[in-house]
Design a protein around this motif. Structure first.
Motif, PDB file in Angstrom:
ATOM      1  N   GLY A 105     -21.910  46.172  52.690  1.00  0.00           N
ATOM      2  CA  GLY A 105     -22.642  46.180  53.953  1.00  0.00           C
ATOM      3  C   GLY A 105     -21.789  46.551  55.143  1.00  0.00           C
ATOM      4  O   GLY A 105     -22.063  46.136  56.273  1.00  0.00           O
TER       5      GLY A 105
ATOM      6  N   LYS B  28     -23.745  43.643  63.517  1.00  0.00           N
ATOM      7  CA  LYS B  28     -23.652  43.111  62.150  1.00  0.00           C
ATOM      8  C   LYS B  28     -24.973  42.467  61.730  1.00  0.00           C
ATOM      9  O   LYS B  28     -25.457  42.687  60.613  1.00  0.00           O
ATOM     10  N   ASP B  29     -25.562  41.671  62.611  1.00  0.00           N
ATOM     11  CA  ASP B  29     -26.821  41.001  62.299  1.00  0.00           C
ATOM     12  C   ASP B  29     -27.944  42.013  62.090  1.00  0.00           C
ATOM     13  O   ASP B  29     -28.779  41.863  61.190  1.00  0.00           O
TER      14      ASP B  29
ATOM     15  N   GLU C  55     -27.462  43.727  58.710  1.00  0.00           N
ATOM     16  CA  GLU C  55     -27.657  42.821  57.583  1.00  0.00           C
ATOM     17  C   GLU C  55     -29.123  42.478  57.354  1.00  0.00           C
ATOM     18  O   GLU C  55     -29.531  42.214  56.220  1.00  0.00           O
ATOM     19  N   THR C  56     -29.933  42.459  58.407  1.00  0.00           N
ATOM     20  CA  THR C  56     -31.327  42.045  58.272  1.00  0.00           C
ATOM     21  C   THR C  56     -32.305  43.214  58.221  1.00  0.00           C
ATOM     22  O   THR C  56     -33.514  43.010  58.166  1.00  0.00           O
TER      23      THR C  56
ATOM     24  N   GLU D  26     -31.692  48.549  53.775  1.00  0.00           N
ATOM     25  CA  GLU D  26     -31.649  48.018  52.407  1.00  0.00           C
ATOM     26  C   GLU D  26     -32.406  48.941  51.456  1.00  0.00           C
ATOM     27  O   GLU D  26     -31.938  49.249  50.363  1.00  0.00           O
TER      28      GLU D  26
ATOM     29  N   THR E  61     -32.520  34.972  54.998  1.00  0.00           N
ATOM     30  CA  THR E  61     -32.298  35.947  56.054  1.00  0.00           C
ATOM     31  C   THR E  61     -33.184  35.599  57.228  1.00  0.00           C
ATOM     32  O   THR E  61     -34.401  35.674  57.126  1.00  0.00           O
TER      33      THR E  61
END
Length: 501
Positions: A25, A288-289, A292-293, A298, A498
């Motif tokens: 990531g 970063k958040d 990641e979410t 993804e 998450t």
């Protein structure tokens, strides 16, 4: 033959580096706009000239997001625009990034690249990408919307070369879009640049922004295939460069979503300039958040399992997913097959596009099905619609819709979102349960003939459980809103919580 001449544009990272960045990531690069102002009016620009922009990032926010990208592993920052050289803090921003040990690549139309600027860029160690689309005076001016731009780019190239470019560690490239007006000279332009140790960066147009009003630029995909193959032949025979022929980049592939992201001038973070789905804004949350979410990122990293249509069956799937920007702009689906790839020239009917009927993609059947169409998909969200008809099981004798159905509409919109994303995925099981509701508020009623829109956003996820915020509206009037808890069969990492609020 020099190292500069051998270079293929933007091949900066090994497959292993990309794989490691994807799995962890982390970033290897980041694209960023400092400003949206531009002194050219290119008819293919990815931003519409009449677009409205909120307040752009200030210098502190720009520096902060660059440092965040570096902390996430980024080694390279790519500066887009607008025209970067009309940004008032451009030189100090470039200097700041170089002081951080970051490689910097800047796209510029060349209009501001006088001798002094060229020397400054060289001394800073900035890699420069100039925009030139034609040798022909009239064509070049047509594709910039500015008279005299052909002279500007000519002088910019001369100034850059006089400053000392290229060297082993400082390159100069030329960015060229392939369109109907220049396709006949593209091979000659490639040779001209290669012979001067200038890296050619040739690409197809992403159908967005200004291009939507200037379709006369468009090339047939089979024409594009022909010119790509001609360039490949020339590059192999004259310069010893061997590469696969695939869109959207000549001599390269676009896998940027595996290791990069795009931050626009207002701070919105997106997968790239073509997949214009905001994952959030750096003014409100850390980079970063956001990364990641993001379900969009993804999904793009998991494209082999999720890509739809003919691209899913392509024998080049391991090394190509076409242009995700073209796919999104033309279908509304970032996981659709690329409609502009020449391999899909005769397979357009197999490419699914939004909006789409949910009849065959959600498990609910008539009369329990209470939504009609999936309209749009977002990051962690979607929008559906329904027209209330007298045949619906939840309409009473007076023609009024039972208000309890609003909850089911929200649940079915989530089902439509998940099922649509997994069309063609043989491992996906269409299962789901509505577990409960929270803070459900009812503000109005609907009756036969009304068209309702249902929007959802996932607020949190734990394994296959999700908390979804939903809203049902009739035009601009909100009829109901609330949170629902749902279990669904979307593949998710068990035990992972998450939070995306």
């Amino acid at each position: 033959m020099s190292d500069c001449n051998k270079r293929i544009f933007n091949v900066d990272f090994t497959d292993e580096e990309i794989r490691n960045a994807k799995e962890s990531g982390r970033l290897l690069s980041m694209e960023i706009e400092f400003n949206t102002k531009c002194n050219f009016q290119c008819p293919y620009c990815y931003v519409k000239s009449d677009s409205f922009f909120d307040k752009e990032m200030d210098l502190k926010q720009v520096r902060d997001v660059i440092l965040q990208a570096k902390e996430l592993g980024a080694r390279k920052i790519i500066v887009l625009g607008g025209e970067p050289l009309v940004y008032p803090y451009i030189l100090e921003s470039l200097s700041f990034m170089r002081d951080q040990g970051l490689e910097v690549e800047m796209f510029t139309n060349g209009s501001q690249v006088n001798a002094a600027i060229a020397n400054t860029l060289f001394n800073l160690g900035v890699n420069v990408v100039l925009k030139m689309n034609s040798f022909n005076k009239e064509t070049q001016d047509l594709l910039t919307g500015i008279q005299g731009s052909h002279l500007m780019i000519k002088e910019a190239i001369e100034n850059i070369q006089k400053a000392g470019y290229p060297t082993k560690n400082k390159y100069v490239a030329v960015s060229t879009i392939i369109c109907q007006q220049n396709i006949g000279e593209i091979v000659d332009m490639w040779i001209w640049l290669r012979d001067r140790n200038i890296i050619p960066y040739f690409e197809t147009i992403t159908p967005q922004g200004e291009f939507t009003s200037h379709k006369w630029l468009e090339c047939d995909s089979l024409e594009l295939e022909k010119v790509f193959k001609e360039i490949a032949k020339v590059d192999k025979e004259r310069y010893g460069n061997i590469w696969k022929v695939q869109p959207p980049l000549v001599g390269n592939r676009c896998f940027r979503h595996q290791y990069s992201c795009f931050v626009n001038a207002t701070g919105d973070v997106m997968p790239c300039v073509g997949v214009t789905i905001p994952m959030g804004n750096i003014k409100n949350r850390k980079l970063k958040d956001l990364l990641e979410t993001s379900e969009v990122l993804e999904d793009l990293k998991n494209y082999k399992n999720l890509i739809k249509g003919p691209c899913r069956k392509c024998d080049e799937l391991d090394n190509c997913y076409g242009c995700r920007g073209s796919a999104y702009q033309l279908t509304g689906d970032y996981l659709a097959s690329d409609p502009l790839c020449w391999k899909n020239h005769d397979k357009q009917s197999e490419i699914v596009k939004l909006p789409i009927s949910v009849k065959n993609i959600i498990p609910q059947k008539f009369p329990m099905r209470v939504i009609d169409k999936l309209l749009k998909v977002y990051d962690r969200g979607a929008m559906a619609s329904v027209r209330i008809s007298e045949s619906m099981a939840f309409v009473d004798k007076s023609g009024q819709l039972n208000r309890a159905v609003y909850l089911e509409m929200i649940a079915q919109t989530l089902a439509a979102h998940n099922c649509f994303k997994n069309i063609g995925n043989p491992d996906y099981k269409v299962e789901g349960f509505l577990l409960g509701a929270k803070k459900m508020e009812i503000f109005g009623s609907a009756s036969i003939g009304d068209i309702l829109s249902i929007s959802i956003e996932k607020k949190a996820r734990y394994g296959n459980f999700a908390i979804v915020e939903g809203k049902v509206a009739k035009g601009n009037k909100v009829l109901a809103r609330g949170e629902v808890k749902i279990w669904h069969s979307e593949n998710a990492e068990e035990g992972r919580l998450t939070l995306v609020q």
